[in-house]
Design an enzyme around this catalytic site. Structure first.
Site, PDB file in Angstrom:
ATOM      1  CE  LYS A  48     -12.303   1.975   1.142  1.00  0.00           C
ATOM      2  NZ  LYS A  48     -11.744   2.901   2.139  1.00  0.00           N
ATOM      3  CG  HIS A 105       7.071 -29.975   0.114  1.00  0.00           C
ATOM      4  ND1 HIS A 105       7.692 -31.163  -0.209  1.00  0.00           N
ATOM      5  CD2 HIS A 105       7.672 -29.536   1.258  1.00  0.00           C
ATOM      6  CE1 HIS A 105       8.614 -31.443   0.707  1.00  0.00           C
ATOM      7  NE2 HIS A 105       8.620 -30.479   1.599  1.00  0.00           N
ATOM      8  CD  GLU A 145      -3.229   0.490   2.102  1.00  0.00           C
ATOM      9  OE1 GLU A 145      -4.390   0.188   1.758  1.00  0.00           O
ATOM     10  OE2 GLU A 145      -2.890   0.577   3.300  1.00  0.00           O
TER      11      GLU A 145
END
Length: 431
Positions: free
Chosen positions: A417, A303, A282
């Protein structure tokens, strides 16, 4: 002072780092100190460990003690920096199984929009004594606001007039929906400092209160961070390992390595990876720039992701965090038949094998063309985690400034948003 963090790497010598980045680092450092850098209004985290007032710390500890005595479960509501730091540190310092004796179970809400999660949370707490810590600067961020609306209704239905004794708000000092509600309902409350952004807020009451409730020694956490402030107060890159890390990241980006993988060999460090990813992602990911932060939990991910790291595209570098285990170890037993062929390990412990695996992995990946940085940290304790928190915060700020972006804004976060508000037909929204 001997730094609890030692950087091992073979990318550039300290002298070379100083030659390439030294003057720029010194200039940026002085601008941060003088408050003239971009985003300087959000540099309050730099001196937090030294400036946490004794009376505020006492208040946090007193409220935490009250919650511990009244609740079996404390639900912490928050999203992003309002919950990740506390959960990361709690996970690093808590036992793998069971709860810390004498402390409530701390669980989290408001970081997702899963109705199933909330339904099962309400079922889980239904037969236990409950308290709530709600963290939001505004009180209107969608995810935590929805969670708090639901949990407030639950608490009022269960506890009636005594609900206010079981809710603590951490919010703006004077404005916003949550501040208004806290004042009106007489919730205990703490302030989110105006000059500290969410992803840098774990050493404020945002992180300190939930951690104190969970039984973390927040005084030692702050002491570690305070010592880090002193350690990293110099502009001289040659003696500042946090600035060395920031400069190494930018050098590797300039060389075409634009993905950083944070790797650790301790399962309890997994949530810390998520805090680190938010901090760097961010802060740096804007203006078409940035290093993409990813993470792996070895040896498990050897793995799964190990093949790609070893042989995939050469655009990533790894930063390993090596801890000294401090919460016990387990020896490898010998067997008579030795069917699994492991008797050659019977004079060793699991932690010893884990450390060998770390170094073997580093050797393999470096041979495969992956640049490596090793951060050697002390024990899994509150002091060293506090130190590491500040190390990454100051490194992140310097790294973003070297990249040429403001570390403290997040304009891109608003785009999704707007789409939510449009799709849900929020009253009064124009977009």
């Amino acid at each position: 002072m001997v730094s609890p963090i030692i950087i091992n790497q073979s990318i550039l010598t300290v002298s070379e780092l100083d030659s390439v980045f030294g003057k720029r680092v010194e200039k940026i450092h002085n601008e941060m100190v003088n408050g003239t850098s971009i985003g300087a209004d959000f540099l309050g985290w730099r001196n937090l460990p030294e400036e946490v007032l004794e009376n505020e710390l006492e208040s946090v500890l007193a409220v935490a003690d009250k919650l511990r005595k009244s609740a079996e479960i404390v639900v912490v509501i928050g999203v992003g920096g309002s919950y990740l730091g506390a959960k990361a540190i709690q996970d690093v310092l808590s036992p793998y199984f069971g709860q810390n004796t004498g402390n409530p179970e701390v669980i989290f809400a408001g970081h997702n929009l899963s109705g199933t999660y909330m339904k099962q949370l309400l079922q889980y707490i239904s037969d236990k004594e409950v308290a709530v810590i709600v963290i939001s600067k505004s009180g209107t961020t969608t995810e935590p606001a929805i969670a708090f609306r639901i949990l407030l209704e639950y608490m009022e239905g269960r506890y009636g007039s005594s609900t206010s004794e079981r809710i603590v708000a951490i919010t703006d000092k004077s404005v916003g929906a949550l501040r208004e509600l806290a004042n009106r309902s007489e919730f205990a409350s703490f302030v989110v400092p105006d000059d500290v952004g969410g992803r840098f807020s774990v050493l404020t009451p945002v992180g300190l209160l939930p951690l104190a409730v969970a039984g973390v020694d927040i005084e030692q956490l702050l002491k570690g961070a305070k010592d880090a402030v002193a350690e990293f107060s110099t502009a001289d890159i040659a003696s500042n390992s946090a600035y060395q890390y920031a400069a190494l990241r930018n050098h590797l980006l300039n060389e075409g390595f634009d993905i950083e993988i944070l790797a650790s060999f301790s399962p309890r460090f997994a949530t810390f990876h998520e805090w680190w990813k938010q901090l760097f992602g961010e802060s740096e990911g804007k203006d078409g720039k940035g290093i993409f932060p990813a993470s792996v939990a070895y040896p498990t991910d050897l793995h799964s992701m190990g093949q790609f790291v070893q042989d995939g595209r050469r655009e990533l570098f790894e930063t390993f965090v090596q801890f000294i285990e401090s919460m016990g170890d387990n020896a490898i037993p010998s067997t008579t038949d030795n069917l699994d062929g492991l008797n050659y390990l019977s004079d060793k412990t699991m932690n010893e094998i884990n450390e060998v695996t770390l170094h073997a992995t580093m050797e393999a990946h470096e041979a495969g063309g992956v640049p490596l940085i090793l951060l050697k940290v002390g024990n899994h304790d509150a002091y060293h985690i506090g130190y590491l928190i500040y190390f990454f915060e100051i490194s992140c700020a310097m790294s973003a400034y070297l990249l040429g972006v403001n570390p403290f804004d997040q304009p891109g976060v608003e785009e999704y948003k707007k789409n939510i508000f449009r799709m849900l037909e929020k009253p009064g929204f124009v977009g």
